[in-house]
Structure formats: C-alpha cells, structure tokens
Design a protein around this motif. Structure first.
Motif, PDB file in Angstrom:
ATOM      1  N   GLY A  19      -7.196  -2.221  -1.259  1.00 59.99           N
ATOM      2  CA  GLY A  19      -7.110  -2.155   0.244  1.00 59.99           C
ATOM      3  C   GLY A  19      -6.736  -0.793   0.769  1.00 59.99           C
ATOM      4  N   GLY A  20      -6.486   0.399   0.080  1.00 61.33           N
ATOM      5  CA  GLY A  20      -6.368   1.654   0.723  1.00 61.33           C
ATOM      6  C   GLY A  20      -4.878   1.929   1.010  1.00 61.33           C
ATOM      7  N   CYS A  21      -3.988   1.286   0.644  1.00 63.57           N
ATOM      8  CA  CYS A  21      -2.687   1.357   0.987  1.00 63.57           C
ATOM      9  C   CYS A  21      -1.892   2.500   0.680  1.00 63.57           C
ATOM     10  CB  CYS A  21      -1.540   0.300   0.788  1.00 63.57           C
ATOM     11  SG  CYS A  21      -2.134  -1.298   1.479  1.00 63.57           S
ATOM     12  N   SER A  22      -1.015   3.228   1.194  1.00 59.71           N
ATOM     13  CA  SER A  22      -0.468   4.393   0.673  1.00 59.71           C
ATOM     14  C   SER A  22       0.489   3.878  -0.437  1.00 59.71           C
ATOM     15  CB  SER A  22       0.262   5.337   1.604  1.00 59.71           C
ATOM     16  OG  SER A  22       1.472   4.475   2.090  1.00 59.71           O
ATOM     17  N   ARG A  23       0.907   5.026  -1.200  1.00 57.73           N
ATOM     18  CA  ARG A  23       1.944   4.715  -2.382  1.00 57.73           C
ATOM     19  C   ARG A  23       3.023   4.161  -1.827  1.00 57.73           C
ATOM     20  NH1 ARG A  23       4.579   9.160  -4.565  1.00 57.73           N
ATOM     21  NH2 ARG A  23       4.596  11.202  -3.006  1.00 57.73           N
ATOM     22  N   TYR A  24       3.528   4.932  -0.632  1.00 56.43           N
ATOM     23  CA  TYR A  24       4.953   4.037  -0.104  1.00 56.43           C
ATOM     24  C   TYR A  24       4.665   2.575   0.189  1.00 56.43           C
ATOM     25  CZ  TYR A  24       5.887   8.955  -0.020  1.00 56.43           C
ATOM     26  OH  TYR A  24       6.241  10.245  -0.366  1.00 56.43           O
ATOM     27  N   GLU A  25       3.666   2.308   0.893  1.00 53.36           N
ATOM     28  CA  GLU A  25       3.366   0.917   1.278  1.00 53.36           C
ATOM     29  C   GLU A  25       3.054   0.069   0.107  1.00 53.36           C
ATOM     30  OE1 GLU A  25       0.826   1.127   5.315  1.00 53.36           O
ATOM     31  OE2 GLU A  25      -0.084   2.005   3.501  1.00 53.36           O
ATOM     32  N   LEU A  26       2.323   0.766  -1.016  1.00 52.48           N
ATOM     33  CA  LEU A  26       2.315   0.033  -2.501  1.00 52.48           C
ATOM     34  C   LEU A  26       3.994  -0.311  -3.051  1.00 52.48           C
ATOM     35  CD1 LEU A  26       0.622  -1.054  -4.648  1.00 52.48           C
ATOM     36  CD2 LEU A  26       0.566   1.412  -5.523  1.00 52.48           C
ATOM     37  N   TYR A  27       4.618   0.804  -2.909  1.00 52.94           N
ATOM     38  CA  TYR A  27       6.040   0.588  -3.362  1.00 52.94           C
ATOM     39  C   TYR A  27       6.760  -0.368  -2.833  1.00 52.94           C
ATOM     40  CZ  TYR A  27      11.116   1.774  -3.570  1.00 52.94           C
ATOM     41  OH  TYR A  27      12.372   1.662  -3.872  1.00 52.94           O
ATOM     42  N   GLN A  28       6.649  -0.616  -1.565  1.00 51.99           N
ATOM     43  CA  GLN A  28       7.440  -1.651  -0.711  1.00 51.99           C
ATOM     44  C   GLN A  28       6.665  -2.913  -1.020  1.00 51.99           C
ATOM     45  OE1 GLN A  28      10.358  -0.943   1.013  1.00 51.99           O
ATOM     46  NE2 GLN A  28      10.490  -3.024   0.805  1.00 51.99           N
ATOM     47  N   SER A  29       5.630  -3.243  -0.975  1.00 50.43           N
ATOM     48  CA  SER A  29       4.767  -4.276  -1.495  1.00 50.43           C
ATOM     49  C   SER A  29       5.321  -4.685  -2.776  1.00 50.43           C
ATOM     50  CB  SER A  29       3.446  -4.268  -1.562  1.00 50.43           C
ATOM     51  OG  SER A  29       2.858  -3.879   0.003  1.00 50.43           O
ATOM     52  N   ALA A  30       5.430  -3.831  -3.532  1.00 48.64           N
ATOM     53  CA  ALA A  30       5.693  -4.118  -5.176  1.00 48.64           C
ATOM     54  C   ALA A  30       7.072  -4.709  -5.065  1.00 48.64           C
ATOM     55  CB  ALA A  30       5.520  -3.171  -6.093  1.00 48.64           C
ATOM     56  N   ILE A  31       8.182  -4.082  -4.401  1.00 46.71           N
ATOM     57  CA  ILE A  31       9.547  -4.207  -4.244  1.00 46.71           C
ATOM     58  C   ILE A  31       9.600  -5.719  -3.720  1.00 46.71           C
ATOM     59  CG2 ILE A  31      11.766  -3.792  -3.409  1.00 46.71           C
ATOM     60  CD1 ILE A  31      11.058  -1.894  -5.644  1.00 46.71           C
ATOM     61  N   ILE A 210       4.380   3.721  -8.256  1.00 46.03           N
ATOM     62  CA  ILE A 210       5.732   3.072  -7.618  1.00 46.03           C
ATOM     63  C   ILE A 210       6.724   3.848  -8.269  1.00 46.03           C
ATOM     64  CG2 ILE A 210       7.145   1.302  -8.080  1.00 46.03           C
ATOM     65  CD1 ILE A 210       4.593  -0.594  -8.026  1.00 46.03           C
ATOM     66  N   LEU A 211       6.606   4.392  -9.727  1.00 49.55           N
ATOM     67  CA  LEU A 211       7.409   5.245 -10.328  1.00 49.55           C
ATOM     68  C   LEU A 211       7.753   6.697  -9.360  1.00 49.55           C
ATOM     69  CD1 LEU A 211       9.132   5.520 -12.762  1.00 49.55           C
ATOM     70  CD2 LEU A 211       7.435   6.859 -13.913  1.00 49.55           C
ATOM     71  N   GLY A 212       6.493   7.212  -8.968  1.00 53.58           N
ATOM     72  CA  GLY A 212       6.624   8.388  -8.242  1.00 53.58           C
ATOM     73  C   GLY A 212       7.485   8.325  -6.773  1.00 53.58           C
ATOM     74  N   VAL A 213       7.158   7.169  -6.218  1.00 50.80           N
ATOM     75  CA  VAL A 213       8.113   7.069  -4.809  1.00 50.80           C
ATOM     76  C   VAL A 213       9.386   6.684  -5.382  1.00 50.80           C
ATOM     77  CG1 VAL A 213       8.418   5.431  -3.089  1.00 50.80           C
ATOM     78  CG2 VAL A 213       6.344   6.015  -3.850  1.00 50.80           C
ATOM     79  N   MET A 214      10.004   6.174  -6.576  1.00 51.39           N
ATOM     80  CA  MET A 214      11.260   5.777  -6.940  1.00 51.39           C
ATOM     81  C   MET A 214      11.930   7.239  -7.360  1.00 51.39           C
ATOM     82  SD  MET A 214      10.583   2.430  -9.538  1.00 51.39           S
ATOM     83  CE  MET A 214      12.233   2.503 -10.303  1.00 51.39           C
ATOM     84  N   GLU A 215      11.095   8.225  -8.018  1.00 44.98           N
ATOM     85  CA  GLU A 215      11.599   9.419  -8.517  1.00 44.98           C
ATOM     86  C   GLU A 215      11.896  10.047  -7.277  1.00 44.98           C
ATOM     87  OE1 GLU A 215      10.678  12.161 -11.987  1.00 44.98           O
ATOM     88  OE2 GLU A 215       9.099  12.546 -10.515  1.00 44.98           O
ATOM     89  N   GLU A 216      11.173   9.940  -6.047  1.00 44.15           N
ATOM     90  CA  GLU A 216      11.442  10.816  -4.896  1.00 44.15           C
ATOM     91  C   GLU A 216      12.548  10.441  -4.140  1.00 44.15           C
ATOM     92  OE1 GLU A 216       8.027  10.852  -2.410  1.00 44.15           O
ATOM     93  OE2 GLU A 216       6.529  11.700  -3.848  1.00 44.15           O
TER      94      GLU A 216
END
Length: 312
Positions: A19-31, A210-216
């Motif tokens: 769907g073209g979401c950003s990795r931050y949106e992907l992170y929140q969706s996964a959480i 998701i791992l990248g956002v978690m690390e940030e």
C-alpha cells in the motif's frame, strides 16, 4: 484461544508495504496488530505530572488481573506474546514505566528500584487496582519483588523472569560494563540487533523496516537510559534489597533462562533461598526474557503454579 501472531503479522505487513506506507506507519501498524491479536489495546493515564501509557484487555473478563512490569530499556510490548496466552482468562495490565516506551521520560526522577516500585504503586492506584498477580522481567522483576514486599495486601502471586537486584554470581554483562561497554544501551546503527542477540537466545522474527524504527527509538532514548542505568547500578546488589524481599508473603515463581548473559541464572538460587515462599524453574536454551522467547511455556508454568498453590 491464543492467536497465532506470526501467521497474522506477515500477511498484514505485506499488505501495508504494497500500500506504499512509510516504515513508521508500517511499524505502528505492526505494533497495533500484535497488540490486538493478543487481545490488548493501548490507553493512557495521568499520574501527577506524568503521562503513563499502558496496555489492557480489549474485553474485560471475570478473571483475576495480572500487572506486567518490563525491564530496563524495554516497554509494555515486551509482554504481548505472553499476554496472547492469557487474555482469555485474565485481565492484563502492561505498564510503560516512566522513562520508557510511550510514557513521560523526565531525567530528574528517582529511578532507583525502590523509587520505581513506589511510583508504580501510584500508577496502579490511578488505575483503581487493589489486588492482582504481578509479573516482572529483569529490572521489572526486581521492582515486582520489592512491590510484593512493600504492598503485601495487593499481590496475590508474583512471577519473576530473570530478575535484577541480586548479583552474587557475575554475568557477561557485568564484565562488559566494567570494561566500559554496555550492550543494553544502543547508540549507533546495528546496536539493537546486537542487543537482541546478546539478551535473547532465541530472538523473535522482526521484519527489517520495523527493526530499523525500533533502533531509532532506542538510540533516541540513549540519554534517559544512561540516567536510569546509573541509578540501577547504585541500587543493585544492595543488602537492603535482600532483606526487604525476605519478607514477601505472596507465593513467588522464579523463571530463569539458563543461557542468560545479562544476569547469571545462578542468582536464581539466591532469590529462592531468600524469599520464603518461592519456587525456581530453570529453562534450557532460553536467555534473559523467557516471556518473549518461550511465551507458551511461560504461560503454562504460571497456570500450573497457580493451580499447585490453590490445592495446598
């Protein structure tokens, strides 16, 4: 019935990526997906000047409440895999302690173990909780033990997963910190993956975006983590800690991974000898966080422990 998180997560992540979401949106969706799949939802409560984030059951039931307390540098989502096994029968409350997760992160709080235990009491009071089971991991295990000693009328039972507070047997972490290296505080790219490999014998699968956002997020918390870790070093292995937890009245289950490199599992024997009504179970091929690495087994041990104590 528990929901199979891994089978739900991957298709959902693929859909979000397509769907073209950003990795931050992907992170929140996964959480959000992992929380809801475990029967949990997020909420917040104001406690004085602090905003406290926590997870609770999407649907309350008639079972007992379990309060879950994460470890240093961790957060409430460390409990979703274990909660997945329990929310059908129990009401789960997993709190982000101040300085962690989505809660307030003031640098000038008392982050000693006792200070955190007493602050947790104000949080649980704000949530109108007065009797519950408790579970804690690492730093959260030490806080849970102290809480059980200070507020015996509230705690029905306690489960301590690889708790901090006693370090009679040294670990690999102690040696590293003594030499000026702390793998528990990420400060640059690649540190979170190294942390997971150090702390967990069987790290769960985490997709790279998701791992990248978690690390940030972990790197952004470096300053507060350093403050909290310094406070913990001052309060860890304090003789007063052992004296206080020797007065715990609730039944206590100690679950410890034998491959724990953060806190030597042999300290579990000291905990068991110190707490009057304690039982120690060692888990082979498991590291510092059994509730993440072996959630089904951890839940089974908890249920069996409650059943055994009820029959006495």
């Amino acid at each position: 019935m528990p929901r199979p998180l891994s089978f739900l997560l991957l298709p959902a992540l693929l859909a979000v990526l397509l769907g073209g979401c950003s990795r931050y949106e992907l992170y929140q969706s996964a959480i959000d997906l992992e929380r809801s799949s475990s029967g949990l939802q997020s909420d917040t409560v104001k406690v004085g000047s602090l905003d406290i984030a926590y997870l609770k059951n999407q649907e309350a039931n008639t079972g007992d409440t379990i309060v879950m307390v994460h470890g240093f540098g961790a957060n409430k989502d460390n409990w979703t895999r274990l909660a997945n096994e329990l929310t059908d029968d129990f009401n789960v409350i997993a709190v982000d302690l101040p300085g962690h997760g989505e809660s307030s992160k003031p640098l000038d709080l008392d982050y000693s173990l006792t200070g955190q235990a007493r602050r947790l009491a104000t949080i649980l009071n704000a949530l109108s909780l007065d009797e519950f089971h408790m579970m804690g991991n690492s730093m959260g295990g030490a806080i849970t033990a102290l809480y059980s000693a200070i507020y015996p009328e509230q705690v029905k039972s306690a489960v301590l997963f690889d708790p901090a507070g006693i370090f009679e047997y040294e670990s690999e972490l102690v040696e590293l910190v003594t030499n000026g290296e702390n793998p528990l505080i990420p400060s640059q790219e690649g540190d979170l993956e190294r942390l997971m490999a150090f702390a967990l014998e069987e790290p769960p699968f985490v997709p790279w975006p998701i791992l990248g956002v978690m690390e940030e997020k972990a790197i952004a918390n470096r300053e507060i983590n350093q403050v909290i870790f310094a406070a913990l070093r001052e309060s860890n292995d304090d003789p007063a800690f052992k004296e206080r937890i020797s007065g715990i009245q609730a039944p206590v289950l100690l679950i410890w991974g034998k491959e724990d490199r953060v806190i030597n599992y042999q300290n579990g024997q000291v905990f068991e000898a110190t707490i009057p009504n304690a039982e120690l179970i060692l888990m082979d091929d498991i590291g510092h966080a059994p509730m993440i690495e072996a959630p089904e087994e951890s839940a089974r041990l908890f249920r069996e422990f409650l059943a055994s104590r009820a029959s006495r």
